[in-house]
Design a protein around this motif. Structure first.
Motif, PDB file in Angstrom:
ATOM      1  N   UNK A 172       0.853  -1.185   0.000  1.00  0.00           N
ATOM      2  CA  UNK A 172       0.000   0.000   0.000  1.00  0.00           C
ATOM      3  C   UNK A 172       0.890   1.237   0.000  1.00  0.00           C
ATOM      4  N   UNK A 173       0.406   2.325  -0.609  1.00  0.00           N
ATOM      5  CA  UNK A 173       1.222   3.532  -0.701  1.00  0.00           C
ATOM      6  C   UNK A 173       0.381   4.778  -0.426  1.00  0.00           C
ATOM      7  N   UNK A 174       1.055   5.806   0.049  1.00  0.00           N
ATOM      8  CA  UNK A 174       0.456   7.106   0.384  1.00  0.00           C
ATOM      9  C   UNK A 174      -0.468   7.026   1.594  1.00  0.00           C
ATOM     10  N   UNK A 175      -0.194   6.105   2.494  1.00  0.00           N
ATOM     11  CA  UNK A 175      -1.080   5.919   3.645  1.00  0.00           C
ATOM     12  C   UNK A 175      -0.656   6.877   4.755  1.00  0.00           C
ATOM     13  N   UNK A 176      -1.444   7.925   4.955  1.00  0.00           N
ATOM     14  CA  UNK A 176      -1.105   8.968   5.915  1.00  0.00           C
ATOM     15  C   UNK A 176      -1.268   8.529   7.352  1.00  0.00           C
ATOM     16  N   UNK A 177      -0.239   8.753   8.159  1.00  0.00           N
ATOM     17  CA  UNK A 177      -0.294   8.450   9.587  1.00  0.00           C
ATOM     18  C   UNK A 177      -0.089   6.998   9.935  1.00  0.00           C
ATOM     19  N   UNK A 178       0.319   6.179   8.992  1.00  0.00           N
ATOM     20  CA  UNK A 178       0.423   4.732   9.234  1.00  0.00           C
ATOM     21  C   UNK A 178       1.425   4.400  10.329  1.00  0.00           C
ATOM     22  N   UNK A 179       2.570   5.066  10.334  1.00  0.00           N
ATOM     23  CA  UNK A 179       3.631   4.719  11.272  1.00  0.00           C
ATOM     24  C   UNK A 179       3.224   4.958  12.724  1.00  0.00           C
ATOM     25  N   UNK A 180       2.289   5.866  12.953  1.00  0.00           N
ATOM     26  CA  UNK A 180       1.865   6.183  14.319  1.00  0.00           C
ATOM     27  C   UNK A 180       0.558   5.499  14.697  1.00  0.00           C
ATOM     28  N   UNK A 181       0.059   4.617  13.852  1.00  0.00           N
ATOM     29  CA  UNK A 181      -1.234   3.983  14.106  1.00  0.00           C
ATOM     30  C   UNK A 181      -1.077   2.625  14.776  1.00  0.00           C
ATOM     31  N   UNK A 182      -2.184   2.130  15.306  1.00  0.00           N
ATOM     32  CA  UNK A 182      -2.209   0.797  15.920  1.00  0.00           C
ATOM     33  C   UNK A 182      -2.610  -0.271  14.909  1.00  0.00           C
ATOM     34  N   UNK A 183      -3.514   0.091  14.016  1.00  0.00           N
ATOM     35  CA  UNK A 183      -3.998  -0.868  13.022  1.00  0.00           C
ATOM     36  C   UNK A 183      -4.122  -0.201  11.664  1.00  0.00           C
ATOM     37  N   UNK A 184      -4.058  -1.037  10.630  1.00  0.00           N
ATOM     38  CA  UNK A 184      -4.264  -0.600   9.256  1.00  0.00           C
ATOM     39  C   UNK A 184      -5.551  -1.224   8.739  1.00  0.00           C
TER      40      UNK A 184
END
Length: 398
Positions: A172-184
């Protein structure tokens, strides 16, 4: 006699047709006023450096979480959960900065909507309070490196059933805030039946790799990510039960496009205010440039763009709050407001002249961010085809 002036509301900016005053209750306006106060006091001073360093200070989201904006104090519960209130919330956020609006909307709009519309009633009831409080942080993960506009047919991420679990592979690409999230919230194609399904994938699951995308000239503080999923195993209970095909994904996207249309409108308000503020202070030929005819013509055009955009998104949200949902309506609003945003920020940059490329005058941020808004959550071309199909009855999609 002096000429009448358009006064600016501290929370909503220039609103000559009084959309906010007409359609929001006093408690809702007060909640958004508290938001604007925090934006002005605690967040605005951080923005130039955040842009320069392409980083999102943790203090920004912490300040927003503390306001409990998805359940604002004093506001009626039905109004607080309405498309209109969430729209004005995005408007106020984007009026200050589009990255800040996008960061908050990743949780309040994209992720919350995905769970609310894609999860079973039990899943939604269990997770929504945690999402509203940010106890559970998540992001919407649909776009892929090779598939954006053609994602409906081109979705390449796969999910394979393995007993009571699923094995997910893809990117997946351009996923904003992913690194600081708990789940995708990952959308993947079931290799068994070919239908698109959605899964809540923990970011710390084995096989998940998240890489921040650098080198951006737009939405610089927003941390977008490239995500790799290599044999990631999740239980059936992590599957959102009401996503059984692309039609269900479209139902979710329909609601999200209205959020982006509001952001496109809010950024116009921010750009207009920055341009007017500069024009009032900047002197050339012995007087402020706000008194020049050509400058006033640009300002009038910017206000016209903003007001028409605001009228469109207000009516869209009012219809949605009455239960009237249509792909063409949200696509039209996103298409039009994003196009108006492009013109508005160009006029603002022109008004500020060479100084318009400096962060200290704010216009530069809005100018660059309008390009991202023009493309995300459905490009201009794709939204045009959705609207064109509704008008003509003929599909131009290939």
């Amino acid at each position: 006699m002096s000429a009448p002036t358009l006064t600016a509301d501290a929370t909503f900016g220039l609103d000559p047709y009084a959309f906010a005053e007409t359609h929001l209750s006093d408690p809702a306006r007060a909640a958004l006023g508290r938001l604007q106060a925090v934006l002005d006091r605690d967040i605005r001073p951080l923005l130039a450096d955040a842009w320069e360093t392409a980083s999102m200070p943790s203090e920004i989201l912490e300040a927003l979480i503390a306001l409990d904006l998805m359940r604002p104090e004093g506001a009626d519960a039905s109004e607080a959960g309405s498309s209109l209130f969430s729209g004005f919330r995005n408007y106020v956020l984007a009026r200050t900065d589009v990255s800040v609006a996008t960061l908050y909307n990743a949780q309040s709009g994209l992720f919350r909507t995905t769970v609310a519309l894609g999860g079973s009633p039990a899943q939604a009831a269990e997770l929504d309070p945690r999402i509203a409080s940010f106890d559970l942080r998540g992001v919407f993960a649909l776009t892929e490196p090779e598939h954006g506009s053609d994602i409906a047919r081109g979705l390449a991420t796969t999910a394979r059933r393995d007993g009571d679990a699923w094995i997910i592979d893809g990117e997946k690409k351009w996923i904003g805030g992913a690194a600081a999230s708990d789940v995708l919230a990952v959308f993947a194609r079931d290799v068994g039946d070919g239908a698109v399904k959605a899964f809540l994938v923990p970011t710390d699951a084995a096989g998940v790799a998240i890489e921040t995308i650098g080198g951006k000239v737009s939405l610089r503080p927003m941390q977008n990510a490239l995500i790799r999923l290599d044999g990631v195993r999740v239980e059936e209970s992590a599957r959102l039960q009401r996503v059984e095909g692309w039609r269900d994904v479209s139902r979710i996207l329909r609601a999200m496009r209205s959020d982006v249309a509001w952001i496109a409108t809010g950024l116009q308000a921010g750009a207009l205010e920055a341009a007017v503020g500069y024009a009032d202070e900047r002197q050339q030929f012995g007087r402020p440039i706000s008194g020049f005819q050509l400058v006033q013509e640009r300002i009038a055009r910017m206000l016209g763009n903003l007001t028409s955009s605001l009228g469109m998104v207000v009516q869209l949200s009012l219809r949605q709050d009455r239960g009237e949902w249509a792909d063409a309506n949200s696509a039209l609003a996103k298409m039009h407001t994003a196009r108006m945003a492009r013109e508005t920020v160009a006029l603002a940059r022109e008004t500020v002249g060479g100084n318009g490329i400096l962060l200290e005058h704010d216009v530069a941020r809005f100018f660059a961010d309008a390009e991202a808004v023009y493309s995300y959550e459905g490009t201009h071309d794709i939204n045009s085809l959705i609207v064109g199909r509704a008008v003509t009855g003929s599909s131009a999609f290939t």
